[in-house]
Structures are given as C-alpha cells and as structure tokens.
Design a protein around this motif. Structure first.
Motif, PDB file in Angstrom:
ATOM      1  N   ASN A 625       0.811  -1.221   0.000  1.00  0.00           N
ATOM      2  CA  ASN A 625       0.000   0.000   0.000  1.00  0.00           C
ATOM      3  C   ASN A 625       0.846   1.273   0.000  1.00  0.00           C
ATOM      4  N   ASP A 626       2.107   1.143  -0.307  1.00  0.00           N
ATOM      5  CA  ASP A 626       3.025   2.286  -0.300  1.00  0.00           C
ATOM      6  C   ASP A 626       2.597   3.297  -1.363  1.00  0.00           C
ATOM      7  N   SER A 627       2.331   4.540  -0.934  1.00  0.00           N
ATOM      8  CA  SER A 627       1.944   5.585  -1.885  1.00  0.00           C
ATOM      9  C   SER A 627       3.133   6.423  -2.325  1.00  0.00           C
ATOM     10  N   ARG A 628       4.291   6.230  -1.718  1.00  0.00           N
ATOM     11  CA  ARG A 628       5.470   7.038  -2.041  1.00  0.00           C
ATOM     12  C   ARG A 628       6.394   6.304  -3.016  1.00  0.00           C
ATOM     13  N   VAL A 629       6.779   5.098  -2.650  1.00  0.00           N
ATOM     14  CA  VAL A 629       7.521   4.230  -3.570  1.00  0.00           C
ATOM     15  C   VAL A 629       6.647   3.004  -3.801  1.00  0.00           C
ATOM     16  N   LYS A 630       6.061   2.947  -4.974  1.00  0.00           N
ATOM     17  CA  LYS A 630       5.121   1.864  -5.249  1.00  0.00           C
ATOM     18  C   LYS A 630       5.814   0.502  -5.151  1.00  0.00           C
ATOM     19  N   TYR A 631       5.051  -0.484  -4.681  1.00  0.00           N
ATOM     20  CA  TYR A 631       5.594  -1.821  -4.421  1.00  0.00           C
ATOM     21  C   TYR A 631       6.319  -2.398  -5.622  1.00  0.00           C
ATOM     22  N   TRP A 632       5.885  -2.006  -6.848  1.00  0.00           N
ATOM     23  CA  TRP A 632       6.445  -2.659  -8.029  1.00  0.00           C
ATOM     24  C   TRP A 632       7.898  -2.264  -8.295  1.00  0.00           C
ATOM     25  N   GLU A 633       8.357  -1.141  -7.716  1.00  0.00           N
ATOM     26  CA  GLU A 633       9.766  -0.791  -7.930  1.00  0.00           C
ATOM     27  C   GLU A 633      10.702  -1.833  -7.309  1.00  0.00           C
ATOM     28  N   PRO A 634      10.580  -2.113  -5.996  1.00  0.00           N
ATOM     29  CA  PRO A 634      11.418  -3.189  -5.452  1.00  0.00           C
ATOM     30  C   PRO A 634      11.138  -4.547  -6.081  1.00  0.00           C
ATOM     31  N   ALA A 635       9.868  -4.812  -6.454  1.00  0.00           N
ATOM     32  CA  ALA A 635       9.538  -6.115  -7.055  1.00  0.00           C
ATOM     33  C   ALA A 635      10.204  -6.265  -8.419  1.00  0.00           C
ATOM     34  N   LYS A 636      10.144  -5.244  -9.242  1.00  0.00           N
ATOM     35  CA  LYS A 636      10.774  -5.280 -10.570  1.00  0.00           C
ATOM     36  C   LYS A 636      12.295  -5.397 -10.441  1.00  0.00           C
ATOM     37  N   TRP A 637      12.851  -4.630  -9.531  1.00  0.00           N
ATOM     38  CA  TRP A 637      14.312  -4.652  -9.329  1.00  0.00           C
ATOM     39  C   TRP A 637      14.765  -6.044  -8.919  1.00  0.00           C
TER      40      TRP A 637
END
Length: 689
Positions: A625-637
C-alpha cells in the motif's frame, strides 16, 4: 518447504506469461520485461509477491531462533508501560502513555495540575482493533480545549479520514471527512477548522473550511492548487493570531495568512511564488518573521509588518552567512530561538527580544542530534527540546531562556542496565573523489580493536536536503553488543554541511551522493574499522536508491545489503506524473523529458543499470500500500537482479501486504520486522549467536 520449488514459482509462470513493455523517449528504446507488475488487480502480481514472501520465509527459516532472540532482546530494553513528559497549554497538561502488551499510544490530559485525575482523549489501540495497520495523522485540540480533531489511516496508503470528538461528552460528531492529508488548523471561534484534501496522486492540493456539526458537503473550498509540483499545507502560528496556508514545492514557497479570529475572511498573500525562493513564516506582535533563501543560499532572517508584508518591506534581522546555515527560528513572547548548522553539527542560540542579548545552547558530544519539542505556549520563558546522540538515549530538557538553566525532565529508560560508558562515538572525515571531506558518525563497543576484522553496518540517505540524525536506538545495542560497528555517512544531498551540500548532491551532480558513500566505505576499510567481506549497508526510500546505485558501481565493496522500499526505477517513475510525488521530483532529480536529465538519470537509475555480474547478499523490502515508492519498484528490481546476476548469493524480497512506506505499524510488529532484518545481516556476516 522446498526452497527450490518456491523459487521456481517466482521466476517462471508469472514472468514468462507476460509481454514486455516498450518505452521510447529521446530516441531511446527501452524494454521493460517487468512492467506488468504495476497492475495489482492482476492476480498473478499478488501470486508473485506471495511466492517471493514464501521464498524469503523459507530461506530465512533457519534464522527464526535468532529472530526470536533479537526480538526478545530489543523488547526487553523497552519500558513497555511508560509516560511522555507532559506539556502545558493553558490550564491543561497533555501527554501520551503506553501500556504493556498494547501496540499503540494512549493520549491523555490533566486539568489544573499533574496531580489531577487523568482524562483519556484518544486510545489508538481501540481505533486500531481489528486492523493490520494503523496510523494517526492529525491530532489537534480546539483553542477552548473542548473538541479534538483527529485523522486515521488504516491501510498505510496515507489517505486519512478526519473525525471530530466532543471532549466534554466523549461523543463523536456525525461528520467524517475522507481523503484528507495530515494538516489541520482551528480558528479561534472553536467551531471552524481548515483541512487539506488529496488528489488521485495523494498530493494535498485543496484547502477547505469546515464548520463543526455540519455535513462535509457544505464545506467551502478555499483554494485549489493546480500545479502538480506544489503541495498544500495548513497550520497556525504559535501566537494563535494567524492561520497559514503554505504552498510548497521542493524549491519554492508561497504563503498566505488569515486572521484566526475572523475565519470567514479571505487569505492574504505574503509573497508570490518565485522559482527557487523558499520562505518560512513565524509571527510576533506586529511582524512576520521570515526565514528565506532569497539572495542567501544558507538562508537569512527578515521581518516585515503584518499590515504590509510584501518583499519591499522586508528588514534583515540575521544576515546570510557563508559558513553557517540558518535552519530555522522559533518565536516566543520575549525570546527568539535561532537554529543553525555549522561544521556539520547543529547549534542553537537564544536572543532576548527586548534587550537583543544572545547566548548559545551548547552540547557536549562529538556527534549528536536535537530538535525542538512541544512548545504550544507563546508567553513562556521555557523552551522544551529533545537531545540524543549515538550513545545518549533521547532526553527531554526544559531550558530557561532567561537564566540559561537546563533541566532534564526525562531520559528514555533503557532496561537491562545500559551503561553508556561502555560505548564510544566519533566524528570522522572521509575524502571524496573531488577532495571534499565527508563526515561520518560512528559508534562502537569500547573494547573494539581496529584490526580490519570488525563487522560494520553503514547507512546513509543523501537526498532532499535531509540531514541524517545521529540519534540513539536501543535496538542497535543488539548489533553493538555483538561487535558490529554502526556508522552514518553524511553524504552530499543532505544539508549537514549547509545548503551547498544539498545542491552538490542533486540534479546533474547526483552521482556525488553515490561516490561519497563509496568513499566513506573505502575510508572505513582503509582505516581498518572493517573489511569489505565484513561490511553491511542499509538505506530506505531515496536511501534505497543509494543502495541500488552503489552496488551497481561497486558490488565488490559490500557483503550484505538491506534496501527498504527502494526508489530504484527512477526514470520510469518520474516520467509518470499520475504517481504520487513524481512531478515534484523534477525539482530534485531533474525533468526526464529533457534529454540531458533523462540520460544522466538513466546512467545511475539502479533498475536500468543492473548487469550480468556478481552482487552482494540482498534483502529488499516493499509495502503493497506504499503511496510514495510503489511496491512494483522493489519487485521489478528483484526480478531483474534474479534474471541477470551471476553469483549464488542470497536475494530476498519481503513485501508487507498490509502496510505502506513506513512498514508495519505498532511497536511490536515494527520490532519483529527489525529483528528479521538484523537476523539477515548477522546471519550473512556469520554472526549467528
């Protein structure tokens, strides 16, 4: 659980069945194989995150006894039933307290004296019951102390619901207001409140006036900010005379003021926005006092008549200084408190307004942090502030601004017999690539030998002008007592050494942040504080970007990496203005629609620069539910690292499916998360006891 089967679930079906996204800009054709992860409504995305979590749990299963031990250690140092230092406002004493076994704060007050009966205003534990996440936003008592405005977030999305509680009957008013931000101000009539609402990108952009007891549909829209780079905040001067509407981007400010005794009147402009000019407004008698960087990179203090506050009437009170940064001021009836930064350290002085005499507030340790406490009263000679260092627990002081006498009201108790003399802190300097001296705050157990064999955890941030505080954490004792050194790299991009320190770590100089951090790591190794195979690093959000950038540049330098909610897909995210903060980020990183900035940002963006090479052991965290750094950034990385890295080191992604940017809420769950991360670090460093 079979670890190999879990990993197969992660890297095969969800990824293989998706089509890549083609992104083209400035003639640059980018293929993103993991763009599909942005769609949280796709069941395969949730399945993927759950599979990653299962894999992480399986890999970390052998550390569960260590996690349990760390959690109990950290919990045992905390006084679970505790009380904050009460602060006075008129005839009331306000405070919060905690109770053993309860995860959240209880807010209370006493009338007349500290011996009076306790009145519970708000119990967060009751509001959080049945929810996996809870956070309190606004907590504002009306001027007559009869109404409490408060707001709550039960998802971690930072979308708050505003409520009103009658403190005489302890009954809620019927109205609730959705999608608000955590700023609020009461007018002096005790029935009018001003609040801010957020847009689809979680940006506070509207200011409303609400009359207590009326439906929110009747609320009056006072102002709407249409420029995506500006956020809107509302507050009140300590004098209680004016309500301030603040429009702020990363580098520009515009402030409007309203007579708090006449809430139906119109806000008046102090100074129109001008790109690059920031200012912060305080009030005293017939003047506004303004801290500004107008022709003053390290800021200066001016004052201007309330009746005619335009810039042509600004009078300098504290001129600009090349070697000292004016961080802010605080105004009381007879005193002006001046906060500065000099040589990387915070300083403070008090000016007697009637006489003009000044004196300094001094601090004894080589590296420390302090901040102003709750000082709601204007007519007082007492300044409350909090002081802490890497070895001194948070301490609350009442400082007499007339006599310079300092009274310790409370020092956070560390249970189990903590002895600060068993630890040592220092202020070190590393040399950057361009010769700049980079400060390092460091703490360790006294018996340490500098032989190059010590495990060390290095952290940093380096963005937005945020100065990383050197503060005490009782949880860190679980590392220090196992022989781990803890260090903070005060790299460029913060403001530790003044405003220029920040300017030299942003836009087309952003790479200084990363090379400064590497220089600090190399210095600590060269001086035999540690070695590369004993060095762990940790950072979150923009500090997570730091983690990603430095391991792309020098993966050989670090053994273990923890990246919290890392901002790693820089170019794609900042190009998408539908996301929270993206448009405002142009003033920090640059506008990628400009080819020069695009190419520079792409050259360091962690996600774009993952290569086929060896990487350290990695723990990456995310919040669904992160509104600042969306979850998909760490997931994609994580997915791209899995695809390309050539080593057999551990790579884990841990997504909190019920929280946002700050991770788990409540002190017990937060401790469990930290115990998990410490267990990962200690396990990978070979410190498993």
């Amino acid at each position: 659980m079979n670890k190999d089967n879990v990993l197969q679930k992660i890297v095969a079906p969800p990824i293989a069945e998706q089509q890549p996204q083609i992104l083209e800009l400035h003639g640059d054709r980018r293929v993103d194989n993991y763009f599909w992860m942005r769609d949280s409504s796709n069941p395969k995305v949730i399945t993927h995150l759950q599979a990653e979590n299962a894999h992480t749990a399986a890999i970390m299963e052998h550390t569960e006894p260590l996690q349990f031990q760390l959690y109990n250690e950290m919990l045992s140092r905390i006084k679970e039933t505790d009380l904050s230092v009460p602060y006075r406002k008129d005839e009331y004493y306000y405070y919060s307290r905690t109770e053993s076994g309860k995860a959240y704060q209880i807010y209370c007050r006493k009338q007349g004296s500290l011996d009076a009966p306790e009145e519970i205003l708000l119990d967060e534990n009751e509001l959080a019951a049945g929810y996996d996440f809870f956070e309190l936003g606004v907590f504002a008592v009306s001027p007559n102390h009869q109404i409490l405005a408060y707001s709550i977030d039960r998802s971690g999305s930072e979308q708050y619901t505003l409520c009103f509680l009658d403190l005489t009957t302890h009954q809620l008013y019927p109205e609730t207001i959705l999608d608000t931000y955590f700023s609020f101000a009461w007018a002096n009539d005790n029935k009018t409140g001003f609040y801010t609402k957020i847009d689809a990108a979680n940006r506070p952009y509207q200011l409303f006036r609400h009359t207590l007891g009326t439906p929110p549909t009747q609320d009056v829209l006072i102002y709407e900010e249409l420029d995506d780079i500006y956020h809107l905040y509302v507050g009140k001067t300590r004098s209680q005379a004016y309500i301030l509407m603040v429009l702020q981007s990363s580098i520009t400010t515009e402030v409007h003021y309203l007579d708090a005794n006449d809430p139906q009147s119109k806000f008046q402009l102090i100074h129109p926005r001008k790109t690059g000019i920031e200012y912060n407004v305080n009030h005293h008698s017939d003047y506004f006092y303004i801290v500004t960087n107008d022709e003053a990179i390290n800021f200066k203090l001016v004052k201007t008549p309330v009746a005619s506050p335009a810039k042509e009437n600004w009078q300098t009170v504290i001129p600009h200084q090349e070697d000292v940064m004016l961080s802010g001021v605080s105004l009381f009836a007879n005193h002006l408190v001046i906060y500065e930064r000099k040589g990387g350290l915070q300083t403070a002085k008090v000016q007697n307004l009637p006489t003009g005499e000044e004196h300094n507030i001094t601090f004894p340790e080589p590296t420390y942090s302090f901040f102003e406490g709750n000082n709601p009263e204007f007519n007082t000679k007492i300044l409350r502030f909090h002081y802490t260092s890497l070895i001194t627990p948070q301490s609350v002081f009442d400082y007499n601004m007339e006599t310079s006498q300092m009274e310790l009201k409370k020092q956070t108790e560390v249970l189990g017999g903590y002895d600060k003399t068993q630890y040592q802190s220092q202020w070190l300097m590393a040399t950057a690539l361009d010769g700049t001296q980079i400060p390092i705050s460091i703490v360790y157990k006294q018996e340490l030998q500098k032989d190059g064999k010590n495990p060390l955890l290095l952290t940093g941030y380096g963005a937005y002008g945020y100065s990383y505080p050197a503060s005490f954490s009782s949880t860190q004792l679980s590392l220090l007592d196992r022989g781990v050194i803890f260090a903070i790299a005060h790299i460029r991009g913060g403001e530790e050494m003044g405003r220029k320190w920040y300017e030299q770590g942003k836009f087309l100089q952003k790479k200084n942040t990363f090379t400064d951090f590497i220089a600090c790591a190399e210095y600590l190794i060269a001086e035999k504080w540690t070695a590369s195979d004993r060095l762990a690093i940790m950072g979150g959000s923009a500090g997570g970007l730091l983690m990603g950038a430095v391991i792309n540049l020098r993966p050989d330098l670090f053994k273990v990496v923890v990246a919290h909610v890392p901002f790693v897909d820089v170019v794609t995210t900042i190009l998408d203005t539908s996301l929270p903060l993206s448009a405002q980020e142009w003033e920090e990183w640059g506008n990628p629609n400009d080819k020069v900035y695009y190419e520079y940002m792409k050259s360091y963006s962690p996600y774009d620069n993952v290569e086929a090479k060896d990487y350290p052991d990695l723990l990456i965290t995310a919040g669904l539910n992160d509104s600042r750094v969306k979850y998909w950034e760490p997931a994609k990385w994580t997915a791209k690292l899995r695809e390309l890295k050539t080593d057999h080191n551990i790579l884990l992604l841990k997504t909190n499916m019920d929280a946002g940017h700050s991770g788990a809420s409540g002190r017990y769950e937060s401790l469990r998360e930290l115990a998990f991360e410490y267990a990962f670090i200690l396990d990978r460093l070979g410190l498993r006891n």
